[in-house]
Design a protein around this motif. Structure first.
Motif, short mmCIF file in Angstrom:
data_model
loop_
_atom_site.label_atom_id
_atom_site.label_comp_id
_atom_site.label_asym_id
_atom_site.label_seq_id
_atom_site.Cartn_x
_atom_site.Cartn_y
_atom_site.Cartn_z
N GLY A 98 0.82 -1.20 0.00
CA GLY A 98 0.00 0.00 0.00
C GLY A 98 0.86 1.26 0.00
O GLY A 98 0.66 2.17 -0.81
N ASP A 137 -6.75 -5.22 8.04
CA ASP A 137 -5.50 -4.66 7.51
C ASP A 137 -5.63 -3.15 7.35
O ASP A 137 -6.18 -2.65 6.39
N GLU A 138 -5.11 -2.40 8.30
CA GLU A 138 -5.08 -0.93 8.32
C GLU A 138 -6.47 -0.33 8.10
O GLU A 138 -6.62 0.64 7.37
N SER A 198 1.04 -7.10 4.84
CA SER A 198 -0.12 -7.56 4.09
C SER A 198 0.12 -8.92 3.45
O SER A 198 -0.82 -9.64 3.15
N GLN A 201 -6.32 -4.41 2.98
CA GLN A 201 -5.88 -3.02 3.03
C GLN A 201 -6.57 -2.18 1.94
O GLN A 201 -6.65 -2.60 0.80
MG LIG Z 1 0.04 -3.43 3.65
#
Ligand SMILES: [Mg+2]
Ligand SMILES: Nc1ncnc2c1ncn2[C@@H]1O[C@H](COP(=O)(O)OP(=O)(O)OP(=O)(O)O)[C@@H](O)[C@H]1O
Ligand SMILES: Nc1ncnc2c1ncn2[C@@H]1O[C@H](COP(=O)(O)OP(=O)(O)OP(=O)(O)O)[C@@H](O)[C@H]1O
Ligand SMILES: [Mg+2]
Lengths: 165, 160, 160, 165
Positions: free
Chosen positions: B64, C90-91, D38, D143
């Motif tokens: 990301g 995830d975030e 991730s 994410q």
């Molecule tokens: Mg990530």
């Protein structure tokens, strides 16, 4: 050319007249979730002539007009203006300050002004042609869209290069 | 016209390689026109990005934060060949760790602030650190946005 | 079957209204089956969300943080009616301000940690604060991920 | 039922054998951008039988095999396992510990194991049927996808309700 001032009244959550002055360099906006930061970005896009309600996160363009809270009534129109300092004559007009204003009424009627004189959307588009100011792909990055360029397909990526050419 | 497009394309490509190396502290990247398409005005654009010490892989495998930094590198590359008078960035730093926020803000201040105005919306105190002017927006009256004067010191307690 | 779907739908709807009020400290929300579609097993689902003090508007007008909190409220509502043994986030806190991170983590700890295990990836020190176990991952050797033991105090300096 | 351990070897950026133990409650992962957080989520999805390369952010499934760095050669296969504590017999097997393993070779050959015994993907799917564990829409939020539910159209939203029914 310098962006000098943004004024909003009745635009989204900015019910009362609100002004932000800008100088050269970096201006930062902070505030809690839902307080109205991204609405400022929508206001700039809207003034520059955005025609798609979805691009200012609404389902219809009237969604930009302040539509009330638990303690306030909704308003009848939204108005927002951007003032530029045209010190180097980049904008093809003889004024040193150029103020672009857009207004939308609940009736759906839309008005544009150039230094307080009524004009058409076409005039605003011509004014900013080839100056780098506008709704193109690379001078406004909306929230959550920073990856849009990498995620998009290879044909869509052309837009950013064509703008710059 | 084709010449103009190709000239800009080559310029942006060269800039991209420089801004990418600055933002990642090394590594390499490239942008390529689809070789299958003979007409440059129709060809799609492929992006390759390889952070330092890693192998070149498809950009879908980037993390990301790496994707955000690659996009910022490309944005800055285009800016360098045709600066726009102003640029608005709405929470572009959301996925970045501290080290990457520092590299992004450093490059912004070193190279781009002299040609363009930047309006940045952020929740990060590191990003606030590079601002000349700081505006707070609150909704003391629920549902109504108001401008509030803020000083950098009181903000840094409020932010992440 | 239709009964089973409707029973779950009503349960999730009730839960959603409760978790939404908890996460936003008030306001109201709803989920509705598309009234134009006679068969409940075919009908689309509309979501309405109205933060406290605001008017009910289309969910597209919600802010980034408000959308995240509404999604979390719905996720928790479904969890309450059918807890899954584990959940990986995830975030999800990337767009949230400090106050909303506190409300999200508070609700997680109060209501959901007893029924399910949570694996959370985050850059925020407030979210790290609710973890029983903390793992760091680094790439001291570029391109190769390694597990690192971390203590909460050294991490809070590293994070936003 | 409790998730006890995750083991990876040659899976994406985890070139060397790496183990993570879990207990009840919350486990947090932290680390700089691009360090492999991730990839841990992708490993869990992959072990549970994910068949789409795109869902583990690749263009082909072989993208999950460690493919080298400036100083290391690429590997020939990726392997990852999840161990569950089956203390309440939720999983329809007589073991108190259940370990699910998946392996993929560069040749494209794929293997699944249940407590180290070779099995088929179908066996893994049956094992987790109706337990809430699986690739369904609400137990793994990737994410950047936290808003996917709000952004999707009303028909897609049904998935989360159907899973729970
Ligand atoms: Mg990530
Ligand atoms: N026409 C309108 N009238 C009144 N309020 C509106 C109108 N349109 C949008 N809003 C409100 O504005 C708020 C969203 O503001 P905005 O998206 O700017 O928040 P933000 O500060 O960017 O928050 P975040 O940090 O979560 O991204 C919403 O709560 C929405 O209800
Ligand atoms: N098969 C592979 N072999 C080696 N490295 C790989 C492989 N697949 C992906 N990677 C690497 O893994 C890295 C991405 O890791 P990941 O997405 O887990 O990062 P992250 O810790 O989540 O970062 P962020 O905080 O930015 O989201 C990329 O740099 C990518 O090159
Ligand atoms: Mg916003």
């Amino acid at each position: 050319m310098l962006l000098k001032k943004l004024e909003m009244c009745g635009f989204k959550s900015f019910a009362d007249k609100t002004e932000f002055d800008f100088q050269s360099g970096v201006t930062a906006f902070v505030g809690p979730n839902g307080c109205g930061k991204s609405n400022v970005v929508d206001a700039v896009r809207w003034i520059l002539g955005e025609q798609s309600a979805k691009a200012v996160r609404g389902t219809q363009m009237a969604d930009v007009i302040f539509n009330g809270t638990a303690s306030r009534r909704s308003l009848g129109f939204a108005e927002a203006s951007l003032t530029f300092l045209n010190d180097r004559g980049i904008l093809p007009v003889e004024y040193t300050e150029v103020c672009v204003t857009r207004r939308l009424y609940r009736s759906g009627e839309s008005e544009y002004f150039l230094n307080r004189q009524p004009c058409r959307l076409r005039d605003i588009r011509t004014l900013f042609m080839d100056t780098g100011v506008g709704l193109d792909t690379y001078s406004i990055i909306e929230q959550g869209k920073v990856d849009k360029f990498i995620q998009s397909n290879s044909k869509e990526r052309r837009a950013i290069f064509e703008e710059a050419a | 016209s084709r010449e103009k497009f190709m000239q800009t394309f080559e310029e942006v490509r060269k800039n991209f390689q420089e801004t990418f190396r600055r933002l990642f502290g090394g590594g390499r990247c490239d942008v390529m026109l689809d070789p299958e398409e003979p007409d440059v005005l129709e060809a799609g654009i492929e992006v390759l990005a390889c952070p330092p010490g890693k192998e070149l892989r498809s950009i879908t495998l980037l993390s990301g934060g790496e994707k955000t930094m690659t996009t910022i590198a490309l944005l800055f590359a285009v800016f360098r060949s045709k600066p726009s008078p102003f640029c608005i960035l709405d929470e572009v730093d959301a996925a970045l760790d501290e080290a990457n926020i520092d590299r992004f803000t450093q490059l912004l201040v070193d190279e781009f602030v002299k040609d363009s105005q930047f309006i940045i919306i952020t929740h990060s105190k590191r990003t606030v650190g590079i601002a000349e002017i700081l505006y707070g927006i609150t909704m003391q009256e629920k549902g109504v946005s108001k401008k509030v004067a803020v000083k950098v010191e009181d903000v840094t307690n409020m932010l992440n």
